[in-house]
Design an enzyme around this catalytic site. Structure first.
Site, PDB file in Angstrom:
ATOM      1  N   PHE A 210      -4.198   0.691  -4.132  1.00  0.00           N
ATOM      2  CA  PHE A 210      -5.080  -0.228  -3.406  1.00  0.00           C
ATOM      3  C   PHE A 210      -5.802   0.549  -2.311  1.00  0.00           C
ATOM      4  CE2 PHE A 210      -3.028  -0.870   0.765  1.00  0.00           C
ATOM      5  CZ  PHE A 210      -1.799  -0.267   0.546  1.00  0.00           C
ATOM      6  N   GLY A 211      -6.649  -0.149  -1.586  1.00  0.00           N
ATOM      7  CA  GLY A 211      -7.318   0.443  -0.423  1.00  0.00           C
ATOM      8  C   GLY A 211      -8.068   1.728  -0.748  1.00  0.00           C
ATOM      9  N   TYR A 212      -7.798   2.774   0.010  1.00  0.00           N
ATOM     10  CA  TYR A 212      -8.517   4.047  -0.105  1.00  0.00           C
ATOM     11  C   TYR A 212      -7.883   4.993  -1.139  1.00  0.00           C
ATOM     12  CZ  TYR A 212     -10.604   2.535   4.347  1.00  0.00           C
ATOM     13  OH  TYR A 212     -11.272   1.833   5.338  1.00  0.00           O
TER      14      TYR A 212
ATOM     15  N   GLY B 180      -1.531  -5.418  -2.380  1.00  0.00           N
ATOM     16  CA  GLY B 180      -1.247  -4.025  -2.764  1.00  0.00           C
ATOM     17  C   GLY B 180      -0.078  -3.462  -1.983  1.00  0.00           C
TER      18      GLY B 180
ATOM     19  N   ASP C  11       1.852  -1.728   9.685  1.00  0.00           N
ATOM     20  CA  ASP C  11       0.479  -1.529  10.139  1.00  0.00           C
ATOM     21  C   ASP C  11       0.149  -0.077   9.827  1.00  0.00           C
ATOM     22  OD1 ASP C  11      -1.744  -2.993  11.203  1.00  0.00           O
ATOM     23  OD2 ASP C  11      -1.759  -1.536  12.815  1.00  0.00           O
TER      24      ASP C  11
ATOM     25  N   THR D 293       2.864  -9.759   5.429  1.00  0.00           N
ATOM     26  CA  THR D 293       1.602  -9.163   4.968  1.00  0.00           C
ATOM     27  C   THR D 293       0.835 -10.126   4.073  1.00  0.00           C
ATOM     28  OG1 THR D 293       0.564  -7.276   3.886  1.00  0.00           O
ATOM     29  CG2 THR D 293       2.659  -8.009   2.956  1.00  0.00           C
TER      30      THR D 293
ATOM     31  N   HIS E   2       3.196   7.796   2.924  1.00  0.00           N
ATOM     32  CA  HIS E   2       3.446   7.422   4.316  1.00  0.00           C
ATOM     33  C   HIS E   2       4.366   6.196   4.383  1.00  0.00           C
ATOM     34  CE1 HIS E   2       0.008   5.597   2.495  1.00  0.00           C
ATOM     35  NE2 HIS E   2      -0.202   4.738   3.456  1.00  0.00           N
TER      36      HIS E   2
HETATM   37  P1  ITT Z   1      -1.673  -7.005   6.521  1.00  0.00           P
HETATM   38  O1  ITT Z   1      -2.024  -6.785   7.977  1.00  0.00           O
HETATM   39  O2  ITT Z   1      -1.685  -8.443   6.123  1.00  0.00           O
HETATM   40  O3  ITT Z   1      -0.401  -6.286   6.112  1.00  0.00           O
HETATM   41  P2  ITT Z   1      -4.007  -5.329   6.046  1.00  0.00           P
HETATM   42  O4  ITT Z   1      -4.678  -4.811   4.812  1.00  0.00           O
HETATM   43  O5  ITT Z   1      -4.883  -5.969   7.084  1.00  0.00           O
HETATM   44  O6  ITT Z   1      -2.835  -6.317   5.608  1.00  0.00           O
HETATM   45  P3  ITT Z   1      -3.464  -3.189   7.903  1.00  0.00           P
HETATM   46  O7  ITT Z   1      -4.024  -3.934   9.056  1.00  0.00           O
HETATM   47  O8  ITT Z   1      -2.189  -2.426   8.103  1.00  0.00           O
HETATM   48  O9  ITT Z   1      -3.195  -4.149   6.675  1.00  0.00           O
HETATM   49  O10 ITT Z   1      -4.593  -2.226   7.350  1.00  0.00           O
HETATM   50  C1  ITT Z   1      -4.263  -1.067   6.672  1.00  0.00           C
HETATM   51  C2  ITT Z   1      -5.453  -0.626   5.818  1.00  0.00           C
HETATM   52  O11 ITT Z   1      -5.364   0.797   5.645  1.00  0.00           O
HETATM   53  C3  ITT Z   1      -5.378  -1.239   4.436  1.00  0.00           C
HETATM   54  O12 ITT Z   1      -6.080  -2.456   4.350  1.00  0.00           O
HETATM   55  C4  ITT Z   1      -6.011  -0.129   3.584  1.00  0.00           C
HETATM   56  O13 ITT Z   1      -7.402  -0.238   3.637  1.00  0.00           O
HETATM   57  C5  ITT Z   1      -5.593   1.135   4.321  1.00  0.00           C
HETATM   58  N1  ITT Z   1      -4.339   1.672   3.749  1.00  0.00           N
HETATM   59  C6  ITT Z   1      -3.111   1.650   4.317  1.00  0.00           C
HETATM   60  N2  ITT Z   1      -2.200   2.194   3.496  1.00  0.00           N
HETATM   61  C7  ITT Z   1      -2.860   2.542   2.384  1.00  0.00           C
HETATM   62  C8  ITT Z   1      -2.466   3.129   1.165  1.00  0.00           C
HETATM   63  O14 ITT Z   1      -1.199   3.424   0.902  1.00  0.00           O
HETATM   64  N3  ITT Z   1      -3.396   3.360   0.245  1.00  0.00           N
HETATM   65  C9  ITT Z   1      -4.687   3.063   0.468  1.00  0.00           C
HETATM   66  N4  ITT Z   1      -5.142   2.474   1.579  1.00  0.00           N
HETATM   67  C10 ITT Z   1      -4.242   2.219   2.537  1.00  0.00           C
END
Ligand code: ITT
Length: 194
Positions: A151-153, A12, A70, A8, A179
């Site tokens: 992180f993320g959402y 986050g 993913d 990855t 999850h």
């Molecule tokens: P890698 O492929 O390098 O692992 P990525 O961020 O591109 O990093 P993904 O393709 O799996 O990873 O995208 C998943 C996205 O979904 C991630 O960037 C977040 O925006 C969101 N996401 C997944 N799990 C999350 C969580 O636990 N909390 C908040 N957002 C999440």
């Protein structure tokens, strides 16, 4: 106990995964620990296939067990978007959340149901096999951001189980029921049988 590389580039995600696996692997590193950049194009419409592709490519390259996640956020009112495109829904977390909130504008709480999905793939080079584990978390997308953890959402995802937004809790708390935490719990049970 073996070493493990996390396939990855998401800091986050790595921060959540590392403590979950500390008892099952000796040294845990990520792509950020190596100077070379290893591009993996996530071109499948299926999370599991993208997770396996990432784990295989990284594990094969470094010749060590590799783990890839993913994941994505699916909102029913948006036909499952952002889904597989969750990380590409905007240029950064802020933009992605703003877009999501904008698309849900005018939709009341009951129509804001959402689900996080995580597919975690473990590649074992000595067996040349990939094993995939799944976890999900149901909740709602709020009307605005809350909290500063995660992180993320996380700031817009409300968990009724917890009565809080994911960004309002610590990594340890989130890992207990998220999850990703659920998928990793299954993976650990599997690793214990090896
Ligand atoms: P890698 O492929 O390098 O692992 P990525 O961020 O591109 O990093 P993904 O393709 O799996 O990873 O995208 C998943 C996205 O979904 C991630 O960037 C977040 O925006 C969101 N996401 C997944 N799990 C999350 C969580 O636990 N909390 C908040 N957002 C999440």
């Amino acid at each position: 106990m073996k070493d493990l590389i996390m396939a990855t580039t998401n800091a986050g995600k790595f921060a959540e995964l590392k403590p979950l696996l500390a008892e099952h692997f000796k040294e845990i590193c990520s792509l950020a620990d190596f100077p070379e950049t290893l591009q993996v194009v996530e071109d499948s419409p299926h999370y599991a296939q993208n997770a396996m592709k990432k784990a295989r490519k990284v594990g094969g390259h470094f010749g060590m067990p590799a783990l890839a996640d993913d994941s994505g956020l699916e909102v029913a009112a948006l036909g499952g978007r952002p889904g597989i495109r969750s990380s590409r829904y905007g240029r950064n977390d802020e933009e992605r959340m703003e877009r999501l909130l904008h698309e849900l504008d005018g939709i009341p709480w009951d129509g804001r149901g959402a689900k996080f999905k995580a597919y975690v793939a473990l590649y074992l080079p000595e067996k040349d096999r990939c094993y995939v584990f799944y976890g999900e978390l149901k909740g709602f997308i709020g009307f605005e951001q809350h909290g500063s953890h995660g992180f993320g959402y996380d700031p817009v995802f409300y968990s009724p189980e917890l009565g809080k937004y994911l960004a309002e809790i610590s990594t340890d708390e989130k890992n207990k029921f998220s999850h990703r935490g659920r998928a990793i719990a299954l993976l650990k049970t599997f690793v214990e049988t090896l």
